[in-house]
Design a protein around this motif. Sequence first.
Motif, PDB file in Angstrom:
ATOM      1  N   ASP A 110       0.825  -1.198   0.000  1.00 11.24           N
ATOM      2  CA  ASP A 110       0.000   0.000   0.000  1.00 11.24           C
ATOM      3  C   ASP A 110       0.861   1.250   0.000  1.00 11.24           C
ATOM      4  OD1 ASP A 110      -2.389  -1.491   0.168  1.00 11.24           O
ATOM      5  OD2 ASP A 110      -2.115  -1.714   2.339  1.00 11.24           O
ATOM      6  N   ILE A 111       0.229   2.361  -0.356  1.00  9.79           N
ATOM      7  CA  ILE A 111       0.913   3.641  -0.306  1.00  9.79           C
ATOM      8  C   ILE A 111       1.287   3.934   1.149  1.00  9.79           C
ATOM      9  CG2 ILE A 111      -1.218   4.975  -0.058  1.00  9.79           C
ATOM     10  CD1 ILE A 111       0.030   7.053  -1.956  1.00  9.79           C
ATOM     11  N   PRO A 112       2.512   4.392   1.437  1.00 15.41           N
ATOM     12  CA  PRO A 112       2.918   4.637   2.828  1.00 15.41           C
ATOM     13  C   PRO A 112       2.056   5.705   3.499  1.00 15.41           C
ATOM     14  CG  PRO A 112       4.818   4.633   1.359  1.00 15.41           C
ATOM     15  CD  PRO A 112       3.608   4.644   0.484  1.00 15.41           C
ATOM     16  N   SER A 113       2.065   5.713   4.811  1.00 14.13           N
ATOM     17  CA  SER A 113       1.316   6.712   5.561  1.00 14.13           C
ATOM     18  C   SER A 113       1.968   8.076   5.404  1.00 14.13           C
ATOM     19  CB  SER A 113       1.262   6.349   7.045  1.00 14.13           C
ATOM     20  OG  SER A 113       0.750   7.419   7.801  1.00 14.13           O
ATOM     21  N   PRO A 114       1.182   9.122   5.111  1.00 14.43           N
ATOM     22  CA  PRO A 114       1.759  10.468   5.039  1.00 14.43           C
ATOM     23  C   PRO A 114       2.233  10.985   6.389  1.00 14.43           C
ATOM     24  CG  PRO A 114      -0.639  10.546   4.834  1.00 14.43           C
ATOM     25  CD  PRO A 114      -0.256   9.103   4.800  1.00 14.43           C
ATOM     26  N   LEU A 115       1.878  10.288   7.479  1.00 15.63           N
ATOM     27  CA  LEU A 115       2.408  10.649   8.794  1.00 15.63           C
ATOM     28  C   LEU A 115       3.894  10.345   8.904  1.00 15.63           C
ATOM     29  CD1 LEU A 115      -0.435   9.406  11.165  1.00 15.63           C
ATOM     30  CD2 LEU A 115       0.437  11.751  11.025  1.00 15.63           C
ATOM     31  N   ALA A 116       4.347   9.327   8.162  1.00 13.04           N
ATOM     32  CA  ALA A 116       5.762   8.934   8.202  1.00 13.04           C
ATOM     33  C   ALA A 116       6.205   8.554   6.793  1.00 13.04           C
ATOM     34  CB  ALA A 116       5.963   7.780   9.172  1.00 13.04           C
ATOM     35  N   PRO A 117       6.321   9.531   5.883  1.00 16.11           N
ATOM     36  CA  PRO A 117       6.721   9.203   4.514  1.00 16.11           C
ATOM     37  C   PRO A 117       8.157   8.714   4.456  1.00 16.11           C
ATOM     38  CG  PRO A 117       6.724  11.578   4.851  1.00 16.11           C
ATOM     39  CD  PRO A 117       6.129  10.979   6.095  1.00 16.11           C
ATOM     40  N   PRO A 118       8.487   7.887   3.466  1.00 14.52           N
ATOM     41  CA  PRO A 118       9.863   7.403   3.332  1.00 14.52           C
ATOM     42  C   PRO A 118      10.837   8.555   3.109  1.00 14.52           C
ATOM     43  CG  PRO A 118       8.355   6.129   1.964  1.00 14.52           C
ATOM     44  CD  PRO A 118       7.586   7.310   2.445  1.00 14.52           C
ATOM     45  N   SER A 119      12.063   8.378   3.557  1.00 10.83           N
ATOM     46  CA  SER A 119      13.101   9.375   3.289  1.00 10.83           C
ATOM     47  C   SER A 119      13.469   9.349   1.813  1.00 10.83           C
ATOM     48  CB  SER A 119      14.334   9.076   4.137  1.00 10.83           C
ATOM     49  OG  SER A 119      14.869   7.802   3.782  1.00 10.83           O
ATOM     50  N   GLY A 120      14.063  10.428   1.350  1.00 13.85           N
ATOM     51  CA  GLY A 120      14.491  10.482  -0.046  1.00 13.85           C
ATOM     52  C   GLY A 120      13.317  10.430  -0.991  1.00 13.85           C
ATOM     53  N   CYS A 121      13.340   9.502  -1.929  1.00 15.46           N
ATOM     54  CA  CYS A 121      12.240   9.319  -2.881  1.00 15.46           C
ATOM     55  C   CYS A 121      11.081   8.621  -2.166  1.00 15.46           C
ATOM     56  CB  CYS A 121      12.693   8.495  -4.071  1.00 15.46           C
ATOM     57  SG  CYS A 121      11.357   8.116  -5.232  1.00 15.46           S
ATOM     58  N   VAL A 122       9.914   9.257  -2.164  1.00 18.45           N
ATOM     59  CA  VAL A 122       8.781   8.688  -1.428  1.00 18.45           C
ATOM     60  C   VAL A 122       8.271   7.397  -2.058  1.00 18.45           C
ATOM     61  CG1 VAL A 122       8.010  10.857  -0.420  1.00 18.45           C
ATOM     62  CG2 VAL A 122       7.186  10.209  -2.696  1.00 18.45           C
ATOM     63  N   PHE A 123       8.626   7.130  -3.307  1.00 19.40           N
ATOM     64  CA  PHE A 123       8.168   5.920  -3.985  1.00 19.40           C
ATOM     65  C   PHE A 123       9.123   4.743  -3.794  1.00 19.40           C
ATOM     66  CE2 PHE A 123       7.798   3.363  -8.005  1.00 19.40           C
ATOM     67  CZ  PHE A 123       6.548   2.815  -7.717  1.00 19.40           C
ATOM     68  N   ARG A 124      10.269   4.960  -3.189  1.00 22.71           N
ATOM     69  CA  ARG A 124      11.333   3.949  -3.186  1.00 22.71           C
ATOM     70  C   ARG A 124      10.928   2.646  -2.505  1.00 22.71           C
ATOM     71  NH1 ARG A 124      13.769   3.360   1.670  1.00 22.71           N
ATOM     72  NH2 ARG A 124      13.475   5.011   3.227  1.00 22.71           N
ATOM     73  N   THR A 125      10.030   2.676  -1.512  1.00 27.87           N
ATOM     74  CA  THR A 125       9.673   1.454  -0.791  1.00 27.87           C
ATOM     75  C   THR A 125       8.863   0.483  -1.640  1.00 27.87           C
ATOM     76  OG1 THR A 125       7.716   2.569   0.122  1.00 27.87           O
ATOM     77  CG2 THR A 125       9.732   2.597   1.454  1.00 27.87           C
ATOM     78  N   ARG A 126       8.372   0.935  -2.792  1.00 31.00           N
ATOM     79  CA  ARG A 126       7.594   0.061  -3.678  1.00 31.00           C
ATOM     80  C   ARG A 126       8.210  -0.011  -5.076  1.00 31.00           C
ATOM     81  NH1 ARG A 126       1.654   2.299  -3.541  1.00 31.00           N
ATOM     82  NH2 ARG A 126       1.064   0.211  -4.190  1.00 31.00           N
ATOM     83  N   CYS A 127       9.375   0.577  -5.237  1.00 32.06           N
ATOM     84  CA  CYS A 127       9.997   0.675  -6.561  1.00 32.06           C
ATOM     85  C   CYS A 127      10.916  -0.517  -6.817  1.00 32.06           C
ATOM     86  CB  CYS A 127      10.784   1.977  -6.664  1.00 32.06           C
ATOM     87  SG  CYS A 127      11.558   2.237  -8.275  1.00 32.06           S
ATOM     88  N   LEU A 128      10.807  -1.087  -8.013  1.00 30.52           N
ATOM     89  CA  LEU A 128      11.636  -2.224  -8.401  1.00 30.52           C
ATOM     90  C   LEU A 128      13.084  -1.827  -8.655  1.00 30.52           C
ATOM     91  CD1 LEU A 128       9.206  -3.902 -10.966  1.00 30.52           C
ATOM     92  CD2 LEU A 128       9.580  -4.562  -8.582  1.00 30.52           C
ATOM     93  N   HIS A 129      13.330  -0.528  -8.867  1.00 29.29           N
ATOM     94  CA  HIS A 129      14.654  -0.067  -9.283  1.00 29.29           C
ATOM     95  C   HIS A 129      15.370   0.727  -8.194  1.00 29.29           C
ATOM     96  CE1 HIS A 129      13.212  -1.229 -13.270  1.00 29.29           C
ATOM     97  NE2 HIS A 129      12.147  -0.482 -13.034  1.00 29.29           N
ATOM     98  N   ALA A 130      14.833   0.761  -6.974  1.00 27.94           N
ATOM     99  CA  ALA A 130      15.402   1.590  -5.919  1.00 27.94           C
ATOM    100  C   ALA A 130      16.797   1.116  -5.515  1.00 27.94           C
ATOM    101  CB  ALA A 130      14.476   1.590  -4.710  1.00 27.94           C
TER     102      ALA A 130
END
Length: 322
Positions: free
Chosen positions: A270-290
């Motif tokens: 799922d999309i991360p919580s905006p209360l604790a967004p990922p550092s750096g690129c916000v999409f990195r936790t679901r990205c195949l190329h991170a």
Amino acid sequence: MSTEPLLTIAGLSKSFGKAPHLVRAVNDVSFSLACGEALGLVGESGSGKSTIGRLALRLIDASAGRIHFEGQDITAAPERRLRLFRRQAQMVFQDPYASLNPRLRVSSIVGEALDAHGLARGTARKARIAELLELVGLPAAHMERYPHEFSGGQRQRIGIARALAVEPRLIIADEPVSALDVSVQAQVLNLMQDLRRRLGLAMLFISHDLDVVELMCDRIAVLYLGRIMEIGSTEQVARRPRHPYTRALIAASPRPDPDAPPRERMLTGDIPSPLAPPSGCVFRTRCLHAVERCAREAPVLRGAGPEHQFACHFDISHSQSA
């Protein structure tokens, strides 16, 4: 279509709550919309699409950034100027059941805007309401009915008629067909497309469905966790996407051909919580190329061609998306 911006959003941000429970719903979003142009905002639930629409109309106030309409700053405009602006910009809401007052007849719902802006009275008011209903494909005789006497698609037509009553130049359509039956969605979309072209309207079209946005819009902005991941013409974004998130959205769209070659692997989680967004690129936790850099450094929008930008550290070509 004019190339002069009708609406300009610059560095727009919106936060809700207070630290340590601060939710940043929109984060440094910038784009422009020309007269007669349709721009689609697309992304998953929680990406900030509807918040941007409400910010653009000043239904809620921004935490940072500027909003210009026809070159005039309306970010902190007083009520008098805001009233003039809202005659030029109107919204079609997502839920036609909740957006119409069940205690009012259609003549009062559509005529309320005419009354508020002093546009028509007496017989002229009734004639204008009849004209608006017929414009959206409803008989004028229905103006004395209540909302519960209509189907969902008919109610949304009433909502469109209400938005058009003050002859706006900009329509913000917030998921206007997502609450409707599939059999009715195409009818409402075709109506909105026809009205936009006939009346020369600019439109900010908000949807989670990339296929619908591709049908309706000249340009597309892809949002994720309050940030623009990619923006460009419909042809560029839908056919030559550069951001992994855009390609994942395309891969998630059903295709009628079971023998077609597989697309890029679809999103998981799922999309991360905006209360604790990922550092750096916000999409990195679901990205195949991170990679490690993605956790340290937030990418900025960069050019992929004329008026086509994407926010990724890597330029993964469309040919690699299969």
